[in-house]
Design a protein around this motif. Sequence first.
Motif, PDB file in Angstrom:
ATOM      1  N   PRO A   4       0.808  -1.223   0.000  1.00  0.00           N
ATOM      2  CA  PRO A   4       0.000   0.000   0.000  1.00  0.00           C
ATOM      3  C   PRO A   4       0.841   1.274   0.000  1.00  0.00           C
ATOM      4  CG  PRO A   4      -0.397  -1.328   1.983  1.00  0.00           C
ATOM      5  CD  PRO A   4       0.535  -2.102   1.120  1.00  0.00           C
ATOM      6  N   TYR A   5       1.997   1.208   0.640  1.00  0.00           N
ATOM      7  CA  TYR A   5       2.847   2.408   0.663  1.00  0.00           C
ATOM      8  C   TYR A   5       3.425   2.682  -0.721  1.00  0.00           C
ATOM      9  CZ  TYR A   5       2.576   2.098   5.736  1.00  0.00           C
ATOM     10  OH  TYR A   5       2.121   2.065   7.017  1.00  0.00           O
ATOM     11  N   LEU A  27      10.683  -9.196   0.433  1.00  0.00           N
ATOM     12  CA  LEU A  27      10.798  -8.710   1.822  1.00  0.00           C
ATOM     13  C   LEU A  27      11.016  -9.846   2.812  1.00  0.00           C
ATOM     14  CD1 LEU A  27       8.061  -5.932   1.905  1.00  0.00           C
ATOM     15  CD2 LEU A  27      10.530  -5.609   1.920  1.00  0.00           C
ATOM     16  N   GLY A  41      15.470  -0.964   5.217  1.00  0.00           N
ATOM     17  CA  GLY A  41      14.882  -2.305   5.100  1.00  0.00           C
ATOM     18  C   GLY A  41      13.402  -2.331   4.778  1.00  0.00           C
ATOM     19  N   ASP A  56      10.743   5.965   2.372  1.00  0.00           N
ATOM     20  CA  ASP A  56       9.513   6.336   3.090  1.00  0.00           C
ATOM     21  C   ASP A  56       8.579   7.072   2.113  1.00  0.00           C
ATOM     22  OD1 ASP A  56       8.461   6.668   6.197  1.00  0.00           O
ATOM     23  OD2 ASP A  56       7.639   8.097   4.795  1.00  0.00           O
ATOM     24  N   SER A  57       7.349   6.532   1.983  1.00  0.00           N
ATOM     25  CA  SER A  57       6.429   7.056   0.964  1.00  0.00           C
ATOM     26  C   SER A  57       6.193   8.558   1.100  1.00  0.00           C
ATOM     27  CB  SER A  57       5.110   6.289   1.010  1.00  0.00           C
ATOM     28  OG  SER A  57       4.546   6.329   2.290  1.00  0.00           O
ATOM     29  N   LEU A  58       6.025   9.025   2.334  1.00  0.00           N
ATOM     30  CA  LEU A  58       5.750  10.457   2.517  1.00  0.00           C
ATOM     31  C   LEU A  58       6.950  11.297   2.073  1.00  0.00           C
ATOM     32  CD1 LEU A  58       3.960  12.752   3.539  1.00  0.00           C
ATOM     33  CD2 LEU A  58       4.734  12.261   5.866  1.00  0.00           C
TER      34      LEU A  58
HETATM   35  N1  LIG Z   1       6.415   4.609   6.834  1.00  0.00           N
HETATM   36  C1  LIG Z   1       6.842   3.787   5.729  1.00  0.00           C
HETATM   37  C2  LIG Z   1       6.294   2.387   5.943  1.00  0.00           C
HETATM   38  C3  LIG Z   1       6.783   1.413   4.877  1.00  0.00           C
HETATM   39  C4  LIG Z   1       6.482  -0.035   5.236  1.00  0.00           C
HETATM   40  O1  LIG Z   1       6.128  -0.380   6.375  1.00  0.00           O
HETATM   41  N2  LIG Z   1       6.629  -0.924   4.240  1.00  0.00           N
HETATM   42  C5  LIG Z   1       6.431  -2.325   4.456  1.00  0.00           C
HETATM   43  C6  LIG Z   1       5.731  -2.956   3.253  1.00  0.00           C
HETATM   44  S1  LIG Z   1       4.087  -2.458   3.090  1.00  0.00           S
HETATM   45  C7  LIG Z   1       7.779  -3.017   4.558  1.00  0.00           C
HETATM   46  O2  LIG Z   1       8.684  -2.725   3.802  1.00  0.00           O
HETATM   47  N3  LIG Z   1       7.913  -3.965   5.485  1.00  0.00           N
HETATM   48  C8  LIG Z   1       9.097  -4.764   5.596  1.00  0.00           C
HETATM   49  C9  LIG Z   1       9.618  -4.827   6.979  1.00  0.00           C
HETATM   50  O3  LIG Z   1       9.143  -4.053   7.841  1.00  0.00           O
HETATM   51  O4  LIG Z   1      10.503  -5.649   7.220  1.00  0.00           O
HETATM   52  C10 LIG Z   1       6.367   4.421   4.409  1.00  0.00           C
HETATM   53  O5  LIG Z   1       5.433   5.244   4.430  1.00  0.00           O
HETATM   54  O6  LIG Z   1       6.976   4.150   3.369  1.00  0.00           O
END
Ligand SMILES: N[C@@H](CCC(=O)N[C@@H](CS)C(=O)NCC(=O)O)C(=O)O
Length: 198
Positions: A4-5, A27, A41, A56-58
């Motif tokens: 979703p990000y 992942l 990561g 980071d998406s934001l």
């Molecule tokens: N705050 C981050 C959150 C990104 C995030 O949590 N991505 C997840 C996938 S939806 C991820 O990479 N998870 C892998 C992990 O935490 O090991 C954003 O907005 O980009």
Amino acid sequence: MQSPYVYKVRAALEQKWLTYEHVSVNLMEKSKKFLDVAPIGKIPVMEDSDGTIIWDSLNIIDYLDHKYPDTYKMISSYPINRAKELNVVAFTDNMYPDGVKLFLDMRWVKKISDKEKAQAHKNLSTKMNTLKDILWNNPFYTDRFTIADASVLTLTVMLNRLNVEYNQEIKSWSENLLQDEKIGKMITSKWEKSIEEI
Ligand SMILES: N[C@@H](CCC(=O)N[C@@H](CS)C(=O)NCC(=O)O)C(=O)O
């Protein structure tokens, strides 16, 4: 390809008419190649054509708004709209931990009890009602499509996949918006192939 990000970043790239190549990341087993680019990561991470790397998406969307100022702005400049939009981003981000719990349970990665599951469903549905009060009857959260709308859309896609029940108003709002050709492209289609897997 289905984060979703990542969808939020795709929404920005599409609105800005910027071309991009989508690399998918494993992942479950993070490669050195991925961690060299993104020591954080997590996805999304973006590498710009000049080699700038940002995660980071934001942060990525904010960077794109500033690096390409003549393109569509995903975060409004007017401080009150900007604040409202960023509030929605924070609100939806805050819903992800419950979503992730249900996702890991559904994928048998980390099972949770029925009670925890019910609680996660309840939390998510209740928070969707708050979003309904804000969005119902308005095409967009502020005066046009922004990061706020992209954040809620990604959330609805995730909740639909997790079979979480939530109000019909937001469901219809999301379905309508996703029918827009440009907005709809934020969601990676099942048939889309990444240029590389790392
Ligand atoms: N705050 C981050 C959150 C990104 C995030 O949590 N991505 C997840 C996938 S939806 C991820 O990479 N998870 C892998 C992990 O935490 O090991 C954003 O907005 O980009």
